[in-house]
Design a protein around this motif. Structure first.
Motif, PDB file in Angstrom:
ATOM      1  N   GLY B 152      71.342  69.505 150.221  1.00  0.00           N
ATOM      2  CA  GLY B 152      69.960  69.428 150.325  1.00  0.00           C
ATOM      3  C   GLY B 152      69.135  67.902 150.688  1.00  0.00           C
ATOM      4  N   SER B 153      69.191  67.106 149.327  1.00  0.00           N
ATOM      5  CA  SER B 153      69.762  65.675 149.412  1.00  0.00           C
ATOM      6  C   SER B 153      69.262  65.166 151.032  1.00  0.00           C
ATOM      7  N   SER B 154      70.721  65.447 151.538  1.00  0.00           N
ATOM      8  CA  SER B 154      70.238  64.471 152.873  1.00  0.00           C
ATOM      9  C   SER B 154      68.998  64.860 154.101  1.00  0.00           C
ATOM     10  N   ILE B 155      69.008  66.647 153.387  1.00  0.00           N
ATOM     11  CA  ILE B 155      68.616  67.072 154.653  1.00  0.00           C
ATOM     12  C   ILE B 155      67.087  67.016 154.464  1.00  0.00           C
ATOM     13  N   SER B 156      66.339  66.476 153.173  1.00  0.00           N
ATOM     14  CA  SER B 156      65.179  66.016 152.088  1.00  0.00           C
ATOM     15  C   SER B 156      65.179  64.904 152.893  1.00  0.00           C
ATOM     16  N   ALA B 157      66.148  63.868 153.129  1.00  0.00           N
ATOM     17  CA  ALA B 157      65.623  62.270 153.534  1.00  0.00           C
ATOM     18  C   ALA B 157      65.470  61.946 154.736  1.00  0.00           C
ATOM     19  N   LEU B 158      65.667  62.951 155.803  1.00  0.00           N
ATOM     20  CA  LEU B 158      65.935  63.518 157.490  1.00  0.00           C
ATOM     21  C   LEU B 158      63.913  62.955 157.226  1.00  0.00           C
ATOM     22  N   THR B 159      63.178  63.891 156.968  1.00  0.00           N
ATOM     23  CA  THR B 159      62.036  64.617 156.792  1.00  0.00           C
ATOM     24  C   THR B 159      60.944  63.992 155.949  1.00  0.00           C
ATOM     25  N   LYS B 160      59.865  64.365 156.501  1.00  0.00           N
ATOM     26  CA  LYS B 160      58.230  63.933 154.727  1.00  0.00           C
ATOM     27  C   LYS B 160      58.529  65.615 155.477  1.00  0.00           C
ATOM     28  N   ASN B 161      58.989  66.736 156.282  1.00  0.00           N
ATOM     29  CA  ASN B 161      58.112  68.038 155.724  1.00  0.00           C
ATOM     30  C   ASN B 161      58.706  68.958 154.755  1.00  0.00           C
ATOM     31  N   GLN B 162      57.984  69.212 154.034  1.00  0.00           N
ATOM     32  CA  GLN B 162      59.286  69.874 152.899  1.00  0.00           C
ATOM     33  C   GLN B 162      59.541  71.357 153.557  1.00  0.00           C
ATOM     34  N   VAL B 163      59.075  72.062 154.245  1.00  0.00           N
ATOM     35  CA  VAL B 163      59.268  73.096 154.573  1.00  0.00           C
ATOM     36  C   VAL B 163      60.244  72.872 155.651  1.00  0.00           C
ATOM     37  N   ILE B 164      60.465  72.048 156.789  1.00  0.00           N
ATOM     38  CA  ILE B 164      61.047  72.206 157.385  1.00  0.00           C
ATOM     39  C   ILE B 164      62.728  72.129 156.736  1.00  0.00           C
ATOM     40  N   ALA B 165      62.600  70.765 155.478  1.00  0.00           N
ATOM     41  CA  ALA B 165      63.813  70.583 154.973  1.00  0.00           C
ATOM     42  C   ALA B 165      64.002  71.683 154.436  1.00  0.00           C
ATOM     43  N   PHE B 166      63.043  72.633 153.871  1.00  0.00           N
ATOM     44  CA  PHE B 166      63.687  73.848 152.907  1.00  0.00           C
ATOM     45  C   PHE B 166      64.643  74.766 153.997  1.00  0.00           C
ATOM     46  N   VAL B 167      64.332  75.119 155.255  1.00  0.00           N
ATOM     47  CA  VAL B 167      65.216  76.110 156.273  1.00  0.00           C
ATOM     48  C   VAL B 167      65.662  74.997 156.504  1.00  0.00           C
ATOM     49  N   ILE B 168      65.946  74.026 156.961  1.00  0.00           N
ATOM     50  CA  ILE B 168      67.570  73.552 157.922  1.00  0.00           C
ATOM     51  C   ILE B 168      68.432  73.317 156.385  1.00  0.00           C
ATOM     52  N   THR B 169      68.154  73.359 155.019  1.00  0.00           N
ATOM     53  CA  THR B 169      68.790  73.545 154.143  1.00  0.00           C
ATOM     54  C   THR B 169      69.368  74.241 154.278  1.00  0.00           C
ATOM     55  N   VAL B 170      68.542  75.447 154.346  1.00  0.00           N
ATOM     56  CA  VAL B 170      68.962  76.953 153.927  1.00  0.00           C
ATOM     57  C   VAL B 170      70.386  77.151 154.986  1.00  0.00           C
ATOM     58  N   VAL B 171      69.837  77.018 156.529  1.00  0.00           N
ATOM     59  CA  VAL B 171      70.823  76.839 157.643  1.00  0.00           C
ATOM     60  C   VAL B 171      72.152  76.295 157.299  1.00  0.00           C
ATOM     61  N   VAL B 172      71.847  75.383 156.986  1.00  0.00           N
ATOM     62  CA  VAL B 172      73.450  73.984 156.600  1.00  0.00           C
ATOM     63  C   VAL B 172      74.039  75.299 155.485  1.00  0.00           C
ATOM     64  N   CYS B 173      73.673  75.027 154.732  1.00  0.00           N
ATOM     65  CA  CYS B 173      74.341  75.490 153.557  1.00  0.00           C
ATOM     66  C   CYS B 173      74.462  77.334 153.793  1.00  0.00           C
ATOM     67  N   LEU B 174      74.304  77.766 154.457  1.00  0.00           N
ATOM     68  CA  LEU B 174      74.334  78.814 154.982  1.00  0.00           C
ATOM     69  C   LEU B 174      76.167  79.495 156.153  1.00  0.00           C
ATOM     70  N   VAL B 175      76.076  78.115 156.653  1.00  0.00           N
ATOM     71  CA  VAL B 175      76.949  78.258 157.698  1.00  0.00           C
ATOM     72  C   VAL B 175      78.190  77.246 156.986  1.00  0.00           C
ATOM     73  N   PHE B 176      78.649  76.589 155.806  1.00  0.00           N
ATOM     74  CA  PHE B 176      79.169  76.490 154.703  1.00  0.00           C
ATOM     75  C   PHE B 176      79.565  77.468 154.492  1.00  0.00           C
ATOM     76  N   ILE B 177      79.006  78.207 153.443  1.00  0.00           N
ATOM     77  CA  ILE B 177      79.549  79.620 152.864  1.00  0.00           C
ATOM     78  C   ILE B 177      80.318  80.316 154.013  1.00  0.00           C
ATOM     79  N   LEU B 178      79.172  80.335 154.841  1.00  0.00           N
ATOM     80  CA  LEU B 178      80.380  81.036 155.911  1.00  0.00           C
ATOM     81  C   LEU B 178      81.301  81.238 157.022  1.00  0.00           C
TER      82      LEU B 178
END
Lengths: 314, 245
Positions: B152-178
């Protein structure tokens, strides 16, 4: 001493800062002028180590900001554009954080914080959270943060932007009081400010330095500088005669009519040849001609004119 | 890395969670959901087992939504408000800033996790669980939370937009879970066996479930720790690259 050498910054294909070099010594208050997007903020961001230059160097007393960032940052105070802070902290908590990260502890720390609060007149808002402060107070908190550790070099990006005239006056006084023992570099859009606080001004446009001198030197570059405005009581039909006789005066370069003659007054602005003062010649001429003069004064060059001429390339 | 600077930044970050409602909302929702999952979805009572495995089993899914909500502001907010310029012109390095912010978020998660202790008391009251296994479960959960936070920290560093950071982090984490499951592995059906096996070994679930069973294998711990280090390193690089815009 701050030494900036051949500084470049490229953003993609845009050359935001294009070969800027200058030195600033202790006691100098350098005003950084230029239109929006000229590269002022980018240059300041490189001086403070926030951005890394594409090439070139910034050093403070020989220490380079890229090679020795921590050492240089310890001696720098910086007010970024818009005075960002942490809005959910109180003024006190914020200054306490800054003092700690600057390495102050215990009694020394509280003394520094109290001192700064006194100097910037923040007593009223010490326990208020920063996001509830007015624009003026926010700016002052930013300033407090920048001077808390009594830095040798102070970089202020638009320190008086958005302040009311009283607050501007206060901030300028503060800057002047600190000027002697520091290097201060500030950017501004307000040209009167340069007069009020700076003893040197640099104008940049398109990433390049286009003028560098004391405010007075820069003003002398204006066409208006030392020109004379004169109003003579005379009938309209005397106009061409008057014009001819004024142009004949030694040192006069050109003449511009300023008002119509319907009031019985002919008003002209008389421009001297470069770097000349013609007030003596003109007044002697008037005396000889026995003109009835209503008004006469010498114009000083205005920074606004110089700024416009230089930065628009007219 | 200087400890003095990290500790000052860490304290500021951690207290900033509690200066806003974020901390309280997060903790309440975390406790509430972990209770719901354990008792309703996990049938804690019906199972009649004196352990917390049902409680821990749902943690990956809980973290999937809660941790990105915690990390989305980490850097995006600093960039948006411009305070990143203040932070990085103070006498701190990017590495120190990245580590402090991460540690503060991790400590905050640890506090939330610690507040689930009534669960542990309950299970001890009802039966005689193996407390070592439960301790392993907490350790595993904390390590996994750390990995989520670092992503999440990495993806938050990528963007100024918190909503985008949230959504992308969820997706990346999901990939790691699954990544041990067919929905991810099917994407790689063309690849040689060794690659498929490597990808499936990246699954959070495999490593996490083996820890909460009470098997503390050094490899599982190293797995999570190296993920944390890797993503924090990415964070530092991204900040350095993107701070100009």
């Amino acid at each position: 001493m701050v030494n900036i050498k051949n500084l470049y910054k490229e953003f993609g294909s845009l050359m935001a800062v294009d070969d800027i070099s200058f030195q600033v010594n202790q006691g100098e208050v350098l005003g950084f002028l230029g239109p929006n997007g000229a590269g002022k903020s980018t240059t300041m961001k490189m001086i403070t180590g926030f951005l890394t230059p594409t090439s070139g160097s910034v050093s403070i007393d020989g220490d380079d900001i890229v090679n020795d960032p921590i050492k240089v940052k310890q001696r720098l105070g910086y007010l970024p554009e818009g005075a960002p802070a942490y809005p959910d902290m109180t003024t006190m908590a914020f200054l306490d954080f800054i003092a700690q990260i600057r390495g102050f502890k215990g009694r020394d720390k509280s003394r520094r914080i109290d001192d700064t609060i006194q100097r910037i007149n923040l007593d009223k808002v010490v326990y208020q959270s920063i996001d509830t402060l007015s624009k003026g107070f926010k700016r002052r908190v930013g300033l407090a943060q920048a001077i808390l550790h009594d830095p040798d070099v102070l970089i202020l990006d638009e320190p008086t932007d958005g302040l009311d005239p009283n607050q501007k006056h206060e901030v300028r006084n503060l800057i002047q009081n600190m000027a002697k023992e520091k290097v201060i570099i500030l950017s501004t859009h307000i040209l009167e400010e340069v007069h009020a606080v700076c003893n040197r001004a640099i104008i940049i446009a398109n990433g390049k330095i286009v003028a560098d001198g004391t405010p007075t030197e820069l003003e002398a570059k204006s066409d208006n500088h030392n020109s004379i405005t004169i109003s003579v009581r005379a009938a309209a039909d005397q106009a061409s005669e008057l014009r001819k006789s004024l142009l004949a005066v030694s040192g006069v370069y050109k003449l511009e009519a300023l008002s119509a003659a319907d009031s019985g007054l002919l008003t002209y602005q008389v421009f001297p040849e470069a770097n000349r003062s013609i007030i003596a010649e003109i007044s002697q001429h008037i005396h000889q001609q026995n003109w009835e003069v209503e008004e006469m004064f010498v114009n000083k060059g205005r920074l606004d004119d110089v700024f416009r001429t230089i930065t628009t390339g007219v | 890395m200087r400890f003095s600077q990290i500790s000052v930044l860490f304290k500021r970050e951690l207290s900033s969670y509690f200066a806003t409602p974020i901390a309280y909302v997060f903790i309440v929702i975390f406790l509430f959901l972990s209770g719901i999952f354990t008792f309703y979805l996990g049938n804690f009572f019906a199972l009649g087992q004196a352990d917390l495995s049902t409680f821990f089993t749902f943690h990956p899914w809980l973290y999937l939504f809660l941790i990105p909500a915690l990390t989305m502001r980490l850097w995006a907010e600093e960039r948006k408000s411009g305070s990143i310029e203040l932070l990085l012109t103070l006498p701190v390095t990017i590495g120190e800033a990245v580590v402090s912010k991460f540690l503060a978020a991790w400590a905050f998660t640890a506090i939330a996790l610690f507040l689930t202790f009534p669960m542990w008391i309950t299970v001890n009251y009802l039966g005689e669980p193996d407390n070592a296994v439960i301790a392993a479960g907490y350790l595993g959960s904390l390590l996994m939370a750390g990995a989520f936070l670092a992503i999440g920290s990495s993806i938050s560093a990528l963007t100024k937009n918190q909503v985008i950071a949230f959504v992308i982090t969820v997706v990346v984490c999901l990939v790691f879970i699954l990544s041990g499951f067919p929905m991810v592995l099917d994407f790689f059906s063309w690849a040689p066996q060794i690659i498929v096996e490597t990808i499936s070994s990246f699954s959070f679930l495999t490593h996490f479930y083996s820890i909460i069973k009470g098997v503390i294998d050094l490899r599982d711990i190293i797995y999570f720790l190296s993920l944390i280090v890797f993503w924090l390193f990415c964070t530092a690089i991204l900040i350095e690259m993107k701070k100009a815009d």
